[in-house]
Structures are given as C-alpha cells and as structure tokens.
Enzyme design. Structure first.
Site, PDB file in Angstrom:
ATOM      1  N   ASN A 113      83.145  91.839 104.605  1.00  0.00           N
ATOM      2  CA  ASN A 113      84.070  90.924 105.279  1.00  0.00           C
ATOM      3  C   ASN A 113      83.859  89.522 104.710  1.00  0.00           C
ATOM      4  OD1 ASN A 113      82.070  89.424 107.000  1.00  0.00           O
ATOM      5  ND2 ASN A 113      81.691  91.503 107.719  1.00  0.00           N
ATOM      6  N   LYS A 168      79.185 107.430  91.472  1.00  0.00           N
ATOM      7  CA  LYS A 168      80.450 106.685  91.453  1.00  0.00           C
ATOM      8  C   LYS A 168      81.638 107.646  91.577  1.00  0.00           C
ATOM      9  CE  LYS A 168      83.207 103.494  88.830  1.00  0.00           C
ATOM     10  NZ  LYS A 168      83.600 103.099  87.497  1.00  0.00           N
ATOM     11  N   PRO A 177      75.453 100.924 114.586  1.00  0.00           N
ATOM     12  CA  PRO A 177      74.779 100.531 115.829  1.00  0.00           C
ATOM     13  C   PRO A 177      75.140  99.088 116.155  1.00  0.00           C
ATOM     14  CG  PRO A 177      73.232 100.536 113.990  1.00  0.00           C
ATOM     15  CD  PRO A 177      74.516 101.122 113.476  1.00  0.00           C
ATOM     16  N   ASP A 178      75.298  98.789 117.442  1.00  0.00           N
ATOM     17  CA  ASP A 178      75.568  97.402 117.846  1.00  0.00           C
ATOM     18  C   ASP A 178      74.219  96.722 118.088  1.00  0.00           C
ATOM     19  OD1 ASP A 178      76.133  95.015 119.324  1.00  0.00           O
ATOM     20  OD2 ASP A 178      78.155  95.801 119.612  1.00  0.00           O
ATOM     21  N   LYS A 203      83.409  90.438 126.191  1.00  0.00           N
ATOM     22  CA  LYS A 203      82.344  90.846 125.260  1.00  0.00           C
ATOM     23  C   LYS A 203      80.970  90.514 125.824  1.00  0.00           C
ATOM     24  CE  LYS A 203      83.567  90.883 121.057  1.00  0.00           C
ATOM     25  NZ  LYS A 203      84.100  90.443 119.783  1.00  0.00           N
TER      26      LYS A 203
HETATM   27  O1  C5P Z   1      81.862  93.346 118.649  1.00  0.00           O
HETATM   28  P1  C5P Z   1      81.887  92.157 117.768  1.00  0.00           P
HETATM   29  O2  C5P Z   1      81.596  92.486 116.342  1.00  0.00           O
HETATM   30  O3  C5P Z   1      83.086  91.279 117.888  1.00  0.00           O
HETATM   31  O4  C5P Z   1      80.692  91.293 118.384  1.00  0.00           O
HETATM   32  C1  C5P Z   1      80.257  90.162 117.784  1.00  0.00           C
HETATM   33  C2  C5P Z   1      78.797  89.923 118.126  1.00  0.00           C
HETATM   34  O5  C5P Z   1      78.046  91.126 118.116  1.00  0.00           O
HETATM   35  C3  C5P Z   1      78.172  89.040 117.102  1.00  0.00           C
HETATM   36  O6  C5P Z   1      77.165  88.289 117.725  1.00  0.00           O
HETATM   37  C4  C5P Z   1      77.586  90.056 116.124  1.00  0.00           C
HETATM   38  O7  C5P Z   1      76.511  89.508 115.389  1.00  0.00           O
HETATM   39  C5  C5P Z   1      77.128  91.156 117.047  1.00  0.00           C
HETATM   40  N1  C5P Z   1      77.169  92.507 116.468  1.00  0.00           N
HETATM   41  C6  C5P Z   1      75.994  93.162 116.210  1.00  0.00           C
HETATM   42  N2  C5P Z   1      76.023  94.441 115.704  1.00  0.00           N
HETATM   43  C7  C5P Z   1      77.198  95.050 115.483  1.00  0.00           C
HETATM   44  C8  C5P Z   1      78.405  94.395 115.729  1.00  0.00           C
HETATM   45  C9  C5P Z   1      78.352  93.113 116.218  1.00  0.00           C
HETATM   46  O8  C5P Z   1      74.922  92.603 116.405  1.00  0.00           O
HETATM   47  N3  C5P Z   1      77.216  96.289 114.996  1.00  0.00           N
END
Ligand code: C5P
Length: 401
Positions: free
Chosen positions: A208, A286, A304-305, A338
C-alpha cells in the site's frame, strides 16, 4: 528537552567539518551550549574563530596549551559536558578511539571522559567499508559509543556510497535520543510503522502507499521524551529515526511476531498500514505466463490483527494501546466503531482521501477518539502531530512509579 544541555563538540579533519558549524547553530537554536574542540587537521577545513563565534564559547585546540589547562584542565573539560559529540569523526579519529590513543586534545578528552560519546563518521566510501574501519566501528559500538550515520550518497571526492556525514538535523535527533530524560524516561513504547509487503511470488508483492512518515515521526517524538522505543517497521520510504531499536519486517505475520517479541511495553502505538489480507497461495517460484491467456487466480487469507490482539491481551497488556484509522469517508463514525471493535484505548483517525494529500504528504489532520469522545486537531506537520501524540501519551501514563 535539549535546552540547557551542554555538549562538547569535537570537530575532526574532513570536508564535512563545515556542516559541524551548522550543527553548532542548530544546537544553539535549541538552547544547547556547545564547547568546540578542533583537531589539528580540522583547522585545515574550518577556523577556530568561526567555531567560537558560532558557539559563543572558547574553542579548544591543543593539549599542552597552558592557558587552557589553567582555565580548565582537559579532565574537567571532558566531564563538564552532558554528552561528547564527534562530528565529523574521521577514520583516523575512530581508529584512535578504538585503540585507546591519547596523543592530542581530542583523543585525550575521549579517553578521559565519563560521559556518553556520539560519533558521526564521515569519510570516503572505500575507507568506510575498509575492514580495518569496520573492525574499529564494531569495537566502538561494543564499547557503547553511539553512532549516527554515515549516510549514503555522493561524496565530495566524486565517489558514491556510504560515508557521508549524517545531516546536522539527524545528528541533533541522535543527540536528543542520547540525552533523552523527559517524562517518558524509563518507559518502553512499541511503535509499528510503514506498509507491509505480502508476497505473491518471490519477486512480486501486494503493498500500500504508506510512507511510514507518521510512524517515524512518532517514534522520534517518543524518543525525545525519553522513552525507549522499539520501532517495528515494514518496508517504508522514510528512514527510521536514530536512537530507537529498529526491527525491520516485511509481512503482517512478521510484524505480529516482532511486536510479540518486543513486549512487555508501557504503551503500544500501531501506526503501520498493515495489509488486511495475504496471498494464501503465494508461489515459491516466479509465476510465469503459460501462453493460455488465463490469468492466475490469487486466493487471500486474512492477516492477524496486531492491534486487536494486543489490545485484547488478558495478561501483560500495555497500559495504553493506540491504533490509527485511515478512512476515506465517515471518518469519525468508522474510527469510533473501530475503537470499540478492536479494544484500543485511543484511535487516531485521519482522512486519507487522495485529495487531502495526507498519505505520503508532510502534513496530517487527525481526530483523537478515546473514551471521552472525539478531539479534533488542526492540520499540522506530521512532526508536530507526533509531538502532540507523544505528549498526550506521556500525560496518560503519568510519572513512572
Ligand atoms: O482495520 P484497520 O486496518 O483500518 O485498522 C487500523 C489500525 O489497526 C491501525 O492502527 C493498524 O496499525 C492496525 N492494524 C493492525 N493489524 C492489522 C490491521 C490493522 O495492527 N492486521
């Protein structure tokens, strides 16, 4: 934080010495008192008069200058400062330091001091890369000497590569870090920053547009308030600041592992633009066109978040967890949702519609969402946003105790 500090600035003999005059100016602007010391060869590049005129202090030069010894002996001179800075640090000066020589004023001061020493090396690229110099640098690092730079770029001698002295403002940053004794002293803060790269095959990836500018500025601002910062960064375009522990990662999974490994922390700030998905069927080799005209189908798996997983830790959760929300519409509503969904204490929300110029730009307009509601800040340089967030973090954590 720098105001009132005292720096002994040893200027070595290299073309970068002219930049050290600017460094004196930058430090003076910040209320730092600078005592300059010139080596004999430094005098070939800058004059004692310019160093003392800019610093407003006597410029010291020779070890056996009896007037100097009567006014202030070299032992005292080496200890009266809060920090000794060597800029430019030539290959010869570094070798002397590594070898423990004390045959002129600069090397004697460096041997006699009980203060921290920060060096900003500057030399030709071949000299920098020479095994003897690399050995010396490694030895100095092991001795606890702080090293700022060198940078990579065009050299005065016409060559290109690492060896350019760090810019004066970068040295100021490193000095702030070395002297860090602000309200976050004794605190550990983790900052994530930059984009992540999710491989499609060994040469292609999904990414991104995050530059990592806001995250780097935050890490620097937290460091300036005295925090010890672990900076977990994806492949950003903005370089990491000096004086923080940098952990470079590529993927979201690696970022998660690095954050876990960096815990415990007093606060964690998740400024990274983490990819939400990775390619589940990434190829080990590749991918090739097979001539059929059929495009390969990529399958995605959710990453993972990191923010949510740390914010929802049952044990060992940082006292303050801060997330970011980059949104293109209904910024406050999305960011508020959020915050509760992820369990973070604060969300720093910003509008990243391309028309705002925020993503990749130098300014940011943020709204801080916490349990008390939304606090809108004016559009400010990212550095200033970072300083305000760092100050808010320091206030929220309160005194160490
Ligand atoms: O869900 P979104 O990407 O909009 O959330 C943004 C927040 O969550 C930011 O602080 C980003 O660093 C964190 N984030 C994370 N791991 C992910 C996705 C987002 O720590 N996989």
């Amino acid at each position: 934080m720098l105001a009132g500090k005292r720096i002994l600035l040893i200027i070595g003999g290299g073309i970068a010495a002219y930049k050290s005059l600017d460094l004196i100016r930058r430090l003076k602007e910040r209320g730092v008192s600078v005592t300059p010391v010139l080596t004999r060869s430094a005098e070939e590049f800058v004059t004692p008069l310019s160093a003392s005129a800019l610093s407003g202090e006597k410029c010291y030069r020779h070890l056996f200058d009896l007037t100097d010894e009567a006014e202030m002996g070299h032992i005292q001179l080496s200890r009266a400062a809060d920090l000794i800075v060597v800029a430019p640090a030539t290959a010869d000066l570094l070798a002397k330091m590594a070898g423990g020589h004390a045959d002129d004023l600069a090397s004697t001061l460096l041997m006699a001091t009980d203060k921290r020493v920060l060096v900003a090396p500057a030399m030709n690229v071949r000299m920098w890369l020479h095994p003897a110099n690399q050995r010396n640098v490694a030895a100095l690092r092991a001795d606890g000497i702080l090293i700022a730079g060198p940078n990579e770029g065009d050299m005065a001698c016409g060559e290109y590569g690492p060896g350019r002295m760090a810019e004066p403002l970068e040295i100021v940053d490193a000095i702030s870090a070395a002297l860090g004794d602000g309200p976050l002293k004794g605190r550990h803060v983790i900052v994530t920053s930059g984009p992540t790269h999710e491989p499609i095959d060994p040469v292609r990836y999904i990414a991104n547009r995050s530059s990592g500018a806001q995250g780097a500025a935050l890490a620097a601002a937290l460091r300036d308030l005295g925090a010890s910062v672990t900076f977990v960064t994806g492949p950003a375009t903005v370089p990491p600041p000096q004086g923080v522990t940098v952990v470079g990662v590529e993927t979201a999974a690696e970022m998660m592992a690095a954050v876990r490994a960096a815990l415990p922390a007093d606060a964690a700030v998740f400024a990274a633009a983490v990819a939400d998905w990775r390619v589940a069927n990434a190829s080990m080799s590749k991918m090739k066109k097979d001539g059929s005209g059929k495009a390969p189908a990529l399958e995605f798996a959710e990453n993972p978040d990191i923010l949510a997983s740390v914010a929802q830790m049952k044990q060992g959760r940082p006292a303050l967890v801060v997330g970011f929300a980059a949104e293109t519409n209904d910024v406050i509503a999305h960011a508020t949702a959020k915050r509760s969904r992820k369990g973070s204490d604060w969300i720093v929300a910003n509008d990243v519609r391309p028309s705002t110029g925020i993503m990749g730009g130098t300014e940011n307009a943020v709204t801080i969402i916490d349990s008390g509601g939304a606090e809108e800040w004016p559009r400010l340089p990212k550095d200033e946003v970072a300083q305000r967030i760092a100050a808010r973090i320091a206030a929220a954590l309160g005194p160490v105790g």
